[in-house]
Every structure is written in C-alpha cells, then in structure tokens.
Scaffold this active site. Sequence first.
Site, PDB file in Angstrom:
ATOM      1  N   HIS A   4       0.775  -1.136  -0.079  1.00  0.00           N
ATOM      2  CA  HIS A   4       0.015  -0.208  -0.108  1.00  0.00           C
ATOM      3  C   HIS A   4       1.121   1.078   0.078  1.00  0.00           C
ATOM      4  O   HIS A   4       2.022   1.074   0.095  1.00  0.00           O
ATOM      5  CB  HIS A   4      -0.975   0.038   1.188  1.00  0.00           C
ATOM      6  CG  HIS A   4      -0.059  -0.356   2.409  1.00  0.00           C
ATOM      7  ND1 HIS A   4      -0.019  -1.216   3.112  1.00  0.00           N
ATOM      8  CD2 HIS A   4       0.637   0.877   3.160  1.00  0.00           C
ATOM      9  CE1 HIS A   4       0.721  -1.174   4.301  1.00  0.00           C
ATOM     10  NE2 HIS A   4       1.045   0.065   4.371  1.00  0.00           N
ATOM     11  N   ARG A  46      13.053  -7.685   4.462  1.00  0.00           N
ATOM     12  CA  ARG A  46      11.831  -8.228   5.269  1.00  0.00           C
ATOM     13  C   ARG A  46      10.567  -7.438   4.562  1.00  0.00           C
ATOM     14  O   ARG A  46      10.613  -6.255   4.368  1.00  0.00           O
ATOM     15  CB  ARG A  46      11.939  -7.418   6.800  1.00  0.00           C
ATOM     16  CG  ARG A  46      10.686  -7.818   7.474  1.00  0.00           C
ATOM     17  CD  ARG A  46      10.458  -6.915   8.849  1.00  0.00           C
ATOM     18  NE  ARG A  46       9.499  -7.123   9.700  1.00  0.00           N
ATOM     19  CZ  ARG A  46       8.199  -6.624   9.360  1.00  0.00           C
ATOM     20  NH1 ARG A  46       7.896  -5.601   8.473  1.00  0.00           N
ATOM     21  NH2 ARG A  46       7.267  -6.791  10.258  1.00  0.00           N
ATOM     22  N   ASP A  52       6.917  -6.358   4.868  1.00  0.00           N
ATOM     23  CA  ASP A  52       5.903  -6.042   5.606  1.00  0.00           C
ATOM     24  C   ASP A  52       4.695  -6.657   5.073  1.00  0.00           C
ATOM     25  O   ASP A  52       4.476  -6.324   3.849  1.00  0.00           O
ATOM     26  CB  ASP A  52       6.001  -4.773   5.994  1.00  0.00           C
ATOM     27  CG  ASP A  52       4.959  -4.420   7.310  1.00  0.00           C
ATOM     28  OD1 ASP A  52       5.298  -4.517   8.439  1.00  0.00           O
ATOM     29  OD2 ASP A  52       4.168  -3.647   6.699  1.00  0.00           O
ATOM     30  N   LYS A  84       0.928 -10.839   4.092  1.00  0.00           N
ATOM     31  CA  LYS A  84       0.006 -11.383   4.214  1.00  0.00           C
ATOM     32  C   LYS A  84      -1.243 -10.929   3.353  1.00  0.00           C
ATOM     33  O   LYS A  84      -2.271 -11.436   2.837  1.00  0.00           O
ATOM     34  CB  LYS A  84      -0.756 -11.482   5.721  1.00  0.00           C
ATOM     35  CG  LYS A  84      -2.165 -12.137   5.990  1.00  0.00           C
ATOM     36  CD  LYS A  84      -2.534 -11.879   7.261  1.00  0.00           C
ATOM     37  CE  LYS A  84      -3.760 -12.392   7.840  1.00  0.00           C
ATOM     38  NZ  LYS A  84      -4.228 -12.332   9.237  1.00  0.00           N
ATOM     39  N   HIS A  85      -1.133  -9.478   3.234  1.00  0.00           N
ATOM     40  CA  HIS A  85      -1.934  -8.720   2.200  1.00  0.00           C
ATOM     41  C   HIS A  85      -1.839  -8.647   0.810  1.00  0.00           C
ATOM     42  O   HIS A  85      -2.020  -7.973  -0.134  1.00  0.00           O
ATOM     43  CB  HIS A  85      -2.329  -7.233   2.892  1.00  0.00           C
ATOM     44  CG  HIS A  85      -2.807  -7.261   4.193  1.00  0.00           C
ATOM     45  ND1 HIS A  85      -3.858  -7.457   4.601  1.00  0.00           N
ATOM     46  CD2 HIS A  85      -1.883  -7.442   5.580  1.00  0.00           C
ATOM     47  CE1 HIS A  85      -4.220  -7.645   5.925  1.00  0.00           C
ATOM     48  NE2 HIS A  85      -2.878  -7.492   6.527  1.00  0.00           N
ATOM     49  N   GLU A  98       6.497 -11.115   6.962  1.00  0.00           N
ATOM     50  CA  GLU A  98       5.868 -11.074   8.028  1.00  0.00           C
ATOM     51  C   GLU A  98       4.261 -11.557   7.919  1.00  0.00           C
ATOM     52  O   GLU A  98       3.462 -10.787   7.220  1.00  0.00           O
ATOM     53  CB  GLU A  98       5.927  -9.694   8.627  1.00  0.00           C
ATOM     54  CG  GLU A  98       5.032  -9.456   9.815  1.00  0.00           C
ATOM     55  CD  GLU A  98       4.189  -8.083   9.650  1.00  0.00           C
ATOM     56  OE1 GLU A  98       3.816  -7.644  10.828  1.00  0.00           O
ATOM     57  OE2 GLU A  98       3.755  -7.811   8.603  1.00  0.00           O
ATOM     58  N   GLY A 129      -0.241 -19.445  16.080  1.00  0.00           N
ATOM     59  CA  GLY A 129       0.079 -20.825  16.133  1.00  0.00           C
ATOM     60  C   GLY A 129       0.363 -21.416  14.926  1.00  0.00           C
ATOM     61  O   GLY A 129       0.617 -20.729  13.799  1.00  0.00           O
ATOM     62  N   HIS A 188       8.296  -5.811  16.545  1.00  0.00           N
ATOM     63  CA  HIS A 188       7.723  -4.554  17.022  1.00  0.00           C
ATOM     64  C   HIS A 188       6.159  -4.556  16.951  1.00  0.00           C
ATOM     65  O   HIS A 188       5.648  -3.838  17.703  1.00  0.00           O
ATOM     66  CB  HIS A 188       8.180  -3.578  15.954  1.00  0.00           C
ATOM     67  CG  HIS A 188       7.714  -3.564  14.495  1.00  0.00           C
ATOM     68  ND1 HIS A 188       8.205  -4.374  13.567  1.00  0.00           N
ATOM     69  CD2 HIS A 188       6.674  -2.842  14.099  1.00  0.00           C
ATOM     70  CE1 HIS A 188       7.397  -3.937  12.391  1.00  0.00           C
ATOM     71  NE2 HIS A 188       6.407  -3.256  12.812  1.00  0.00           N
TER      72      HIS A 188
END
Length: 469
Positions: free
Chosen positions: A111, A217, A219, A222-223, A246, A251, A317
């Site tokens: 984004h 990394r 960020d 997932k999106h 990330e 779990g 963080h």
Amino acid sequence: MIKKLRQLLTGIVISAVCYLPAAQADVILHAFNWEYSEVAAKAQEIANLGYKKVLVSPAYKSSGNEWWGRYQPQDYRVVDNPLGDTNDFQAMIQALQSVGVETYADIVFNHMANEAWLRSDLNYPGTLVLDEYAQNASYYNSIKLFGDLTDNLIAPWDFHDPGCITDWNNPGHVQYWRLCGGNGDTGLPDLDPNNWIVAQQKQYLQTLKNMGVTGFRVDAVKHMTNYHINAIFDQNIKNGVHVFGEVITFGGAGNSDNDNFLVPYMSGTGHAAYDFPLFAQMRSALGFGGSMSQLVDPGAYGQALPGSQAVTFSITHDIPLNDGFRFQILDPTDEFLANAYILGRNGGVPMIYSDHNESADKGDNGRWQDMYKRGDIAGMIDFHNSVQGSGMQVISHSDCHILFKRDHQGVVGINKCGNGIDVWVDTQADNLWWYRNYRDTLSSDVQYITSQWHKFYLPGRGARMWLME
C-alpha cells in the site's frame, strides 16, 4: 499528470561497496526506528557483540515522526524520512560493511500512505511533495535513487477499488481490500500489482541491492498475492539476498492464519518468514500448564517452521506496539528463557529486537530499549556463534525443563519452574568431552567433566548455556 509513456526510469545507480564476507554466524539485530546515522555510529559495537546483520526501518520518502509513519510510503525514488536520507543510508551500509555486518531493509509494497485527511486524489507522491522536490531540486536530485522527480510515480488507476477488509479469514478479501483503522478511516490505498507497479518496485529493490543491501523483510505480506511477491522478487533480485515475510499467526498447524496465509506464502514463494508458530509454541510451553517437552521437536508437529525458512524471535515490533497483539508479550523472565532457547537451538535465523521505547505510552518503561547490548543477550549470541553449524540433541526434558547439547561443543539447560533441578547426564553416551571446562556464557558457572555421569544443575526460572573451552 503521470506521463502516458511509461518507461522504466533510470537515475543514479549507487555502486555496491566491497564488504567482508559474512561469518557463519547469522544473528539479526532489528534496529527498530533507529536513525541510520545511529546505526553507522554503533557499527563496531554491533559487530563486537556478534551480530552479522542489521534490519533497519523502511528507507524511502515518508513523513511524520511516529514510528508507523515509516510504514506509509509516499515515494520509492528517494530516501527521505526522519531516520535520514539516501546519503545517510549509504553511509550506514558502508559503515556496517567495513566491520563485516550486512544491511537488511524493511519494505512496504502492499500500500501507499493514507493521506485522505490531506487530499482526495491518489497521485503519489502528490502535489505537495512534488513542490518540495522542485523547490529543492539540487538536493533531491542528489539523493535520487531512480526516476524523474518532476512527475508523480503512481496514479489512481494503480490501486484496487476502495473498501475495508471485513472478512479476515478470506485470503481474497485480505489481499484485495484495504487495511483500515475504524471510525470512518478510509484505509491505506491498496496497490494493484500491474506491470508499472511491479517495474517500479523492482527498480527500487535493485537500487537498494546495488547500494549493498543483502536482505529484505517484507511487511504485511499476508495482504499481498503470491503473484505480486514472485513478480517483484525475481531470480535476479533474489540472487544472494535473504528474503523473509511477516505473516502474523497465533499458532502453527491448525491455526487459521497459519493454514490460510503463512503456509501458502511459504510454499508459493519459497521465502522465509517470521516463525510465529514456534513463538506460539514457546508461549504455550513456558506458560502456566504448559510443558517444556513441547520444545523437544516442535517442527515435527507443524509448530515450528523449517529451519532453512525460519526467522526466530521472542518479540517483534508489532507485538508491543499494536493493542491487538499485546497479549502475546511474554513475562520478562519467560522472554529471557525464550531467548536462550532460540539462540541455543539449531535451526532458524534468530532476530533480536531493540527499540527506543516507542511503546512508552503503553507502560513498557523502556523494556526493549538497548536490548541489543544487554549482558544476557551478548552471552547468548556468543554461545550461538560458537556452536553454529553443529548438531542438536535433546538429552533430558520434563514439564519444567529441557536440556540439550550442540554436539560436544555446548550444553543448554532451561528451567521454567521455581525450584532448581539436577539433571544427571551420561557423558559417554552423549559424547561430552572430559577434562574440559564447559563455561556458562550467562553466569560464572563452570562444569568440569571427569566421569561418565555428570550432574548439571539448572537454577529455578533460569537458563545455562555452557560452552566448551
């Protein structure tokens, strides 16, 4: 307006500086929200502590002094934010390289900045920033990574349609709609991975790689769709680079976030990721009613990622800084024990988080400030670096404790219960060397083995990391 003829724009290409080859040790320092000049000034100290990589906060054009402002990009073409500019970023890389430490960059490609409060259009970086570039043209052209700073980089048609995520179990919804904050917030404009966007993001990655960055990394992965991730991280970009994403889960196997997002991400990209499954397993094992036997081989039950794809941690963080994740904060002693486990075990790349008390308003009182140089952390890294590459064998375990060795080179004992525990070890069967000191890197304790059966004492709520001298 953005030029109709969209070509890959070329700007300055900052040549990589030769750096010392990385040692086998691999611990990452997450210098969260540190200014680039501070990282540079502490490069020698960081190297002396045993770190081999430093992850820094996102480097591009962003504004606002709050930490979360770094996760709202305005423009990829320059590094210009409260942490420093392109020159500071390059100087930091060179300072780290000079002492054999690599630089990892945090990136946000899902984004752009939420500026609905400021303007109604979706041109980025927008008129106000372009005016800033024009008024200081000499400076901004000197720190340009690539492109033409007289024009916008991203247009309204480069975004998905507006709308906030409401179904968090539906990958399509999570990947095509916006992250919103509630109370009428219109959310972070969600990028469409069209050819233009992919080309600009690849140009940005390649430029950072040319500067000397060796890890990314990703960020909010997932999106993002696997199509988007694989398009920007082609084989050329990934060559010689460590990429990890990330995906926050609560779990491992059986957890919906793990099964719906983390597993498909890892299998579809081949990238590494934060080992949230192992973190959840440690929380369970160390918690009331849990058993340290859960940490004997958590990967066998899908409760830890494969070591080759894992970045392990005791805190990230997002956990202290976001109210929805703070329930995962470990008790301080449990966090100490978790650090001993991830830095003592074989598997994964450990990451140590160190901030500047950004969660002070939540009552954390500087808990992770300067954590990178705390005495116990330094001792754990010393152990990790000394045994890196050796095997791991569990010797003894119970609800209260786990004792494992790293071949003959070291022994780790962790006791979560209040009372001390004696663990008798068959040193012949377990191939521990006689007439050698095994010195604890966390205390003054020394074990000198002279017979087949040897007693290792584990203090209550404590850890020992004995390293053979």
